[in-house]
Design an enzyme around this catalytic site. Structure first.
Site, PDB file in Angstrom:
ATOM      1  N   SER A 160       4.104  -7.836   1.577  1.00 41.48           N
ATOM      2  CA  SER A 160       2.811  -8.258   1.108  1.00 41.48           C
ATOM      3  C   SER A 160       2.760  -9.738   1.076  1.00 41.48           C
ATOM      4  CB  SER A 160       2.285  -7.653  -0.152  1.00 41.48           C
ATOM      5  OG  SER A 160       1.011  -7.555  -0.175  1.00 41.48           O
ATOM      6  N   ASP A 232      -2.253   1.764   5.193  1.00 36.15           N
ATOM      7  CA  ASP A 232      -2.304   0.605   4.278  1.00 36.15           C
ATOM      8  C   ASP A 232      -3.752   0.328   3.644  1.00 36.15           C
ATOM      9  OD1 ASP A 232      -2.056  -1.735   2.878  1.00 36.15           O
ATOM     10  OD2 ASP A 232      -0.170  -2.497   4.083  1.00 36.15           O
ATOM     11  N   HIS A 263       0.347   1.212   1.359  1.00 39.46           N
ATOM     12  CA  HIS A 263       0.900  -0.353   1.019  1.00 39.46           C
ATOM     13  C   HIS A 263       2.165  -0.468   0.255  1.00 39.46           C
ATOM     14  CE1 HIS A 263       0.320  -4.866   1.110  1.00 39.46           C
ATOM     15  NE2 HIS A 263       0.488  -4.681  -0.323  1.00 39.46           N
TER      16      HIS A 263
END
Length: 292
Positions: A160, A232, A263
């Site tokens: 991320s 995601d 995610h």
């Protein structure tokens, strides 16, 4: 009278807009970084031992005199195995990554250095793009001078926000980092504004935390592994697809799409650690390479 009202109305409107712009500029970091200084998990809960064992906590001082916390997990044969520089995502602190660290440590047989960005955990300061880059500089300086590891076997991993941090670090240390692993990361913060905070899309030029991975990744030449969640719900999968296309100068690149992945759950997806291990030992440090 009407002219006076119009005049003061324009002054008030201008002041209001200026105030909004100022607040967005000043407080944008709080919309992006979510550090946790209180909730801690001890490494010994996951089988790591301090002292002469396989774990130690280290404090580094950055170029701008900020004291940052890092954790180093060391294999018995630490000098002969790769070392992973772990760049975590935007919430929590490094202790929340312990399950992932444990599984990487045992499944891949690698050393791991994970950094607590400034403002996170026990690190001083507050997070910002420019500051986190200095944190990574301190980590790289430590890795390149640490006698218990091989400085020719450093790879970088980011999830991320950590993916943006990793891309920037590899971009700035092309001769020192031999491989890059990216998980569910974005092309840039301005691109994410359109998705997460569309009401602020007209203020994107005020971003001081750009993390322009879309541009930086074009210059990276080492092998890259993309680990992407099809479902995601935070960063659209299209961002990973775009980054993979932009990485045209990578010596090798491989995109793994987890069809049911979201995610933050890729570590539980089938063959996650196998893809990780195959990349490290086949693409970055193959058996017959000079780096092995």
């Amino acid at each position: 009278m009407f002219q006076t009202l119009a005049y003061w109305g324009s002054i008030i409107a201008f002041g209001g807009v200026t105030c909004i712009f100022s607040l967005i500029y000043i407080f944008q970091g709080k919309l992006m970084y979510f550090p946790d200084r209180k909730q801690w998990i001890s490494p010994d809960r996951y089988g790591f031992e301090t002292g002469e064992g396989n774990f130690k906590e280290i404090f580094l001082t950055t170029e701008d005199a900020v004291r940052i916390q890092v954790w180093f997990f060391k294999q018995i044969n630490s000098k002969s195995v790769p070392t992973l520089l772990f760049c975590h995502s935007n919430a929590g602190n490094l202790s929340h990554r312990l399950p992932n660290i444990r599984d990487l440590f045992h499944n891949l047989g690698i050393n791991i250095l994970i950094v607590s960005y400034r403002g996170y955990g026990k690190s001083q300061g507050s997070p910002s793009e420019s500051g986190i880059k200095l944190d990574m500089d301190a980590c790289m300086k430590w890795l390149l001078n640490e006698p218990s590891i091989d400085p020719e076997k450093i790879i970088c991993f980011g999830r991320s926000l950590g993916g943006a941090v990793a891309i920037d670090t590899v971009y700035r240390y092309p001769k020192n980092i031999k491989g890059l692993i990216l998980e569910n990361t974005f092309t840039s913060i301005p691109d994410m504004v359109d998705i997460v905070l569309p009401e602020f899309k007209y203020f994107k030029r005020l971003c001081i935390n750009n993390w322009d991975s879309h541009t930086r990744i074009k210059s990276i030449t080492c092998p890259i592994l993309f680990l992407s969640a099809k479902k995601d719900e935070v960063v659209p999968q299209s961002h990973m697809t775009c980054l993979e296309k932009q990485a045209s100068n990578a010596s090798t690149k491989n995109m793994i799409v987890f069809e049911s992945g979201r995610h933050m759950d890729l570590t539980s997806q089938h063959n996650y650690y196998k893809y990780f291990k195959d990349f490290v030992y086949q693409n970055v440090f193959p058996p017959n390479s000079q780096n092995s």
